[in-house]
Structure formats: C-alpha cells, structure tokens
Design a protein around this motif. Sequence first.
Motif, mmCIF file in Angstrom:
data_model
loop_
_atom_site.group_PDB
_atom_site.id
_atom_site.type_symbol
_atom_site.label_atom_id
_atom_site.label_comp_id
_atom_site.label_asym_id
_atom_site.label_seq_id
_atom_site.Cartn_x
_atom_site.Cartn_y
_atom_site.Cartn_z
ATOM 1 N N LEU A 1 -6.725 -0.147 0.334
ATOM 2 C CA LEU A 1 -6.650 0.103 1.768
ATOM 3 C C LEU A 1 -5.749 -0.912 2.483
ATOM 4 N N VAL A 2 -5.751 -2.152 2.021
ATOM 5 C CA VAL A 2 -4.861 -3.157 2.606
ATOM 6 C C VAL A 2 -3.408 -2.758 2.360
ATOM 7 N N ARG A 3 -3.104 -2.308 1.132
ATOM 8 C CA ARG A 3 -1.738 -1.876 0.832
ATOM 9 C C ARG A 3 -1.344 -0.648 1.650
ATOM 10 N N LEU A 4 -2.268 0.302 1.798
ATOM 11 C CA LEU A 4 -1.996 1.487 2.611
ATOM 12 C C LEU A 4 -1.739 1.084 4.064
ATOM 13 N N THR A 5 -2.546 0.184 4.598
ATOM 14 C CA THR A 5 -2.360 -0.272 5.975
ATOM 15 C C THR A 5 -0.997 -0.928 6.149
ATOM 16 N N ALA A 6 -0.603 -1.771 5.207
ATOM 17 C CA ALA A 6 0.704 -2.428 5.285
ATOM 18 C C ALA A 6 1.825 -1.394 5.247
ATOM 19 N N THR B 1 11.021 1.248 1.799
ATOM 20 C CA THR B 1 12.297 0.636 1.435
ATOM 21 C C THR B 1 12.772 1.213 0.110
ATOM 22 N N ALA B 2 14.025 0.951 -0.203
ATOM 23 C CA ALA B 2 14.569 1.387 -1.492
ATOM 24 C C ALA B 2 13.758 0.771 -2.628
ATOM 25 N N SER B 3 13.339 -0.467 -2.454
ATOM 26 C CA SER B 3 12.519 -1.139 -3.463
ATOM 27 C C SER B 3 11.166 -0.448 -3.632
ATOM 28 N N ASP B 4 10.556 -0.002 -2.504
ATOM 29 C CA ASP B 4 9.281 0.707 -2.576
ATOM 30 C C ASP B 4 9.397 1.964 -3.433
ATOM 31 N N ARG C 1 -31.734 0.986 -2.935
ATOM 32 C CA ARG C 1 -32.603 -0.146 -3.285
ATOM 33 C C ARG C 1 -32.320 -0.634 -4.699
ATOM 34 N N GLU C 2 -31.988 0.307 -5.590
ATOM 35 C CA GLU C 2 -31.756 -0.075 -6.988
ATOM 36 C C GLU C 2 -30.360 -0.624 -7.246
ATOM 37 N N TYR C 3 -29.362 -0.144 -6.481
ATOM 38 C CA TYR C 3 -27.975 -0.506 -6.759
ATOM 39 C C TYR C 3 -27.315 -1.087 -5.526
ATOM 40 N N GLY C 4 -26.849 -2.304 -5.642
ATOM 41 C CA GLY C 4 -26.086 -2.919 -4.561
ATOM 42 C C GLY C 4 -24.620 -2.541 -4.721
ATOM 43 N N PRO C 5 -23.759 -3.179 -3.971
ATOM 44 C CA PRO C 5 -22.343 -2.840 -4.081
ATOM 45 C C PRO C 5 -21.776 -3.260 -5.436
ATOM 46 N N TYR C 6 -21.010 -2.389 -6.027
ATOM 47 C CA TYR C 6 -20.313 -2.665 -7.276
ATOM 48 C C TYR C 6 -19.056 -3.445 -6.909
ATOM 49 N N ARG C 7 -19.108 -4.760 -7.071
ATOM 50 C CA ARG C 7 -18.071 -5.647 -6.541
ATOM 51 C C ARG C 7 -16.667 -5.304 -7.021
ATOM 52 N N GLY C 8 -16.515 -4.972 -8.281
ATOM 53 C CA GLY C 8 -15.191 -4.633 -8.791
ATOM 54 C C GLY C 8 -14.604 -3.430 -8.083
ATOM 55 N N LEU C 9 -15.425 -2.435 -7.854
ATOM 56 C CA LEU C 9 -14.959 -1.241 -7.158
ATOM 57 C C LEU C 9 -14.630 -1.559 -5.699
ATOM 58 N N LEU C 10 -15.465 -2.352 -5.055
ATOM 59 C CA LEU C 10 -15.174 -2.750 -3.676
ATOM 60 C C LEU C 10 -13.843 -3.485 -3.587
ATOM 61 N N ASP C 11 -13.590 -4.396 -4.511
ATOM 62 C CA ASP C 11 -12.329 -5.142 -4.517
ATOM 63 C C ASP C 11 -11.137 -4.204 -4.690
ATOM 64 N N LEU C 12 -11.254 -3.217 -5.580
ATOM 65 C CA LEU C 12 -10.172 -2.257 -5.790
ATOM 66 C C LEU C 12 -9.913 -1.433 -4.534
ATOM 67 N N GLU C 13 -10.969 -0.966 -3.888
ATOM 68 C CA GLU C 13 -10.818 -0.157 -2.672
ATOM 69 C C GLU C 13 -10.236 -0.983 -1.535
ATOM 70 N N ILE C 14 -10.689 -2.218 -1.390
ATOM 71 C CA ILE C 14 -10.156 -3.083 -0.337
ATOM 72 C C ILE C 14 -8.668 -3.297 -0.548
#
Length: 131
Positions: free
Chosen positions: A40-45, A57-60, A24-37
């Motif tokens: 996870l998107v990079r991990l999925t790719a 790849t060699a570049s990776d 109730r006191e704390y909603g989502p910490y947007r910066g942290l959510l953006d970092l986690e998203i």
Amino acid sequence: MNAKWRSPLLPNSTEKVAMILLTREYGPYRGLLDLEIDRLVRLTADLMAIRHSRGPTASDLEDAPILDNWERGTRPVACLVGNVCNHPMLPGMGRPIATSDLWVFAPDKGWARTMSRWYRLGLPREANPTS
C-alpha cells in the motif's frame, strides 16, 4: 495438486480470503501485515507520482511485466453489507449499504477496516431477530 491450500489468515481453513481476520484465537499475522503495508505504501507513492505528473517513469516501466491479450475484468472482493448509521457520505439511519473492500475484520473486537474507513460493528445479521 493434491495438497490443500492453507490460508495464512485462517490457519484451519482452505477458504481464500482477501482480508486480515482478527479473532480471539488469531491475532494479526505480522508477516502478512508487513507485506500489505509495503504494497500500500508503494501504491500510494505511485499514485502521488501520477497526480504530480511524475510517473510512471521509464525506469518504472522498464522491468514491468508485459500483459498481452488483455481486457478489463472484474473480480469479487470481500466487503460487509448491513445497515449503516452516521456514515459521513451516506445520510440516513439504518441505510442498507455494501462497504468498500474489507481489509481488516475483527468481529470479536467490534470493528472492521475497509479501504475507505473504520466501522464499528453492531449486531451481526444472524443475531438480529428482525432481519
């Protein structure tokens, strides 16, 4: 280091947690959510590239850090334990389980999101006189 570490997830806590806590006191910490998203998107790719034999790849690997003197290890992660009903993979009613990694925990809203699925939260253990 004398300064206490302050969690961006629990502003009044020095406890290190690996989940996003919504109360109730704390909603989502947007910066942290953006970092986690983004993470996870990079991990999925990367997983998709491995699945299709296109990675890494060699570049990776070119700028990847080198881990020397390594070994496999384990570490604790946040999870929920309790008795589950209507789980798609675990038949039975009231079956004791430990969930996969806990990512978002919103007890005031009655839900949690683990690595694998959503959970509706019933009564917590301390509120259940039979436990």
